[in-house]
Scaffold this active site. Structure first.
Site, PDB file in Angstrom:
ATOM      1  N   TYR A 233     -34.117   3.597   5.037  1.00 28.89           N
ATOM      2  CA  TYR A 233     -33.762   2.262   4.557  1.00 28.89           C
ATOM      3  C   TYR A 233     -33.273   1.350   5.678  1.00 28.89           C
ATOM      4  CZ  TYR A 233     -31.391  -1.595   2.313  1.00 28.89           C
ATOM      5  OH  TYR A 233     -31.002  -2.855   1.962  1.00 28.89           O
TER       6      TYR A 233
ATOM      7  N   ARG B 213      24.152 -10.702   1.313  1.00 30.51           N
ATOM      8  CA  ARG B 213      24.310  -9.251   1.178  1.00 30.51           C
ATOM      9  C   ARG B 213      22.982  -8.533   0.947  1.00 30.51           C
ATOM     10  NH1 ARG B 213      26.959  -8.220  -3.454  1.00 30.51           N
ATOM     11  NH2 ARG B 213      27.234 -10.378  -4.147  1.00 30.51           N
TER      12      ARG B 213
END
Length: 314
Positions: free
Chosen positions: A56, A283
């Site tokens: 192919y 924090r």
């Protein structure tokens, strides 16, 4: 500082690409890469000379024409037609900094010696890269996992003396650049068009570019967060490594370590605080920035695998 990057089978990382591009390194094939490319090409030529079996895309048509056998004398024309027919991209032009990465990634993929290209084809792509000759490519036309067909066709078209390129800031016909450097147009051999077009270097180049930017922004986010914390006269305790070792997400740990490095020697952060706890946005910097780092790290792993792979067909 080393001014040349030698293409080899060594794993290419996102950081490597960043250094190659930023330091404007030239490319060259290692001896290992040259041997691998030539060995694969010789194997394919021998197979084609001794075997009449349909393979192919090498001696057959493409797509729905897969069962149409192509004669030996038309194999080169088949590959040239493939490149020309797929150079049908549209949309905006791809930025030259992306095209540069595309060239690097295509050269890397071909260098493994699994694609069957000529050594001369790979070396011409290196010539383009080293001389900052960037093919004009358009943003629309990729088929995703099935291949960046149209973008890679435009990347490959100048090899044939077709299409346009950017050189020294000017858009010029590719044939003029070949004439300027005294180069002959490449004559593609069996499978070469397929090897050049079927790949993921277009989407991978964009991915690499975005990752490089993301890592930079992640670093800057940590730096800006640290400056903000110091400006607020915040507390250092939320970045204590012991807190993050008992919830050891990698990005979270890295963020906390980086903030501590930025704060090293800070008189502001060391002074006695009047408040017990900072606002949550300070924090949770390790957790939020860390989650972003983990996401970036995952994407980096995917692209690292992809850019070190061979993706052409068959």
């Amino acid at each position: 500082m080393e001014t040349t990057h030698y293409i080899s089978s060594n794993t290419l990382t996102i950081e490597d690409i960043h250094h190659i591009v930023v330091e404007n390194k030239k490319l060259a094939l290692s001896e290992e890469a040259k041997v691998n490319i030539q060995k694969c090409r010789d194997y394919l030529d021998q197979k084609m000379d001794s075997n009449e079996t349909a393979i192919y895309g090498i001696n057959t048509g493409f797509g729905s024409l897969y069962n149409i056998k192509i004669s030996q004398e038309n194999l080169s024309q088949l590959q040239e037609n493939l490149v020309k027919s797929h150079a049908c991209g549209t949309g905006d032009e791809v930025p030259q900094e992306i095209v540069k990465i595309m060239l690097l990634l295509k050269i890397q993929s071909l260098s493994y010696g699994n694609s069957g290209v000529q050594l001369a084809t790979t070396e011409r792509l290196i010539d383009f890269y080293n001389n900052e000759i960037y093919p004009v490519i358009y943003t629309q036309g990729s088929l995703g996992a099935s291949g960046d067909l149209a973008p890679l066709a435009h990347l490959s078209l100048p090899l044939l003396g077709e299409g346009e390129v950017y050189y020294q800031g000017n858009k010029v016909p590719a044939k003029d650049i070949l004439a300027h450097f005294g180069w002959e147009a490449m004559v593609l051999q069996s499978k070469e068009g397929l090897a050049l077009l079927n790949g993921t270097q277009f989407m991978s180049a964009y991915g690499v570019y975005v990752l490089i930017k993301s890592c930079k922004y992640s670093y800057l986010a940590d730096l800006i967060g640290t400056i903000s914390l110091e400006g607020f006269d915040g507390r250092k305790e939320p970045f204590n490594e012991l807190i993050h070792f008992i919830r050891p997400h990698k990005g979270q740990i890295i963020t906390a370590q980086r903030v501590n490095e930025f704060l090293e020697g800070s008189e502001i952060i060391a002074q006695t605080k009047q408040h017990v706890q900072d606002p949550y946005s300070f924090r949770c910097i390790p957790q939020v920035h860390g989650a972003s780092k983990d996401a970036i790290d995952y994407v980096k792993k995917v692209f690292k695998t992809e850019i070190n792979s061979v993706t052409d067909n068959p």
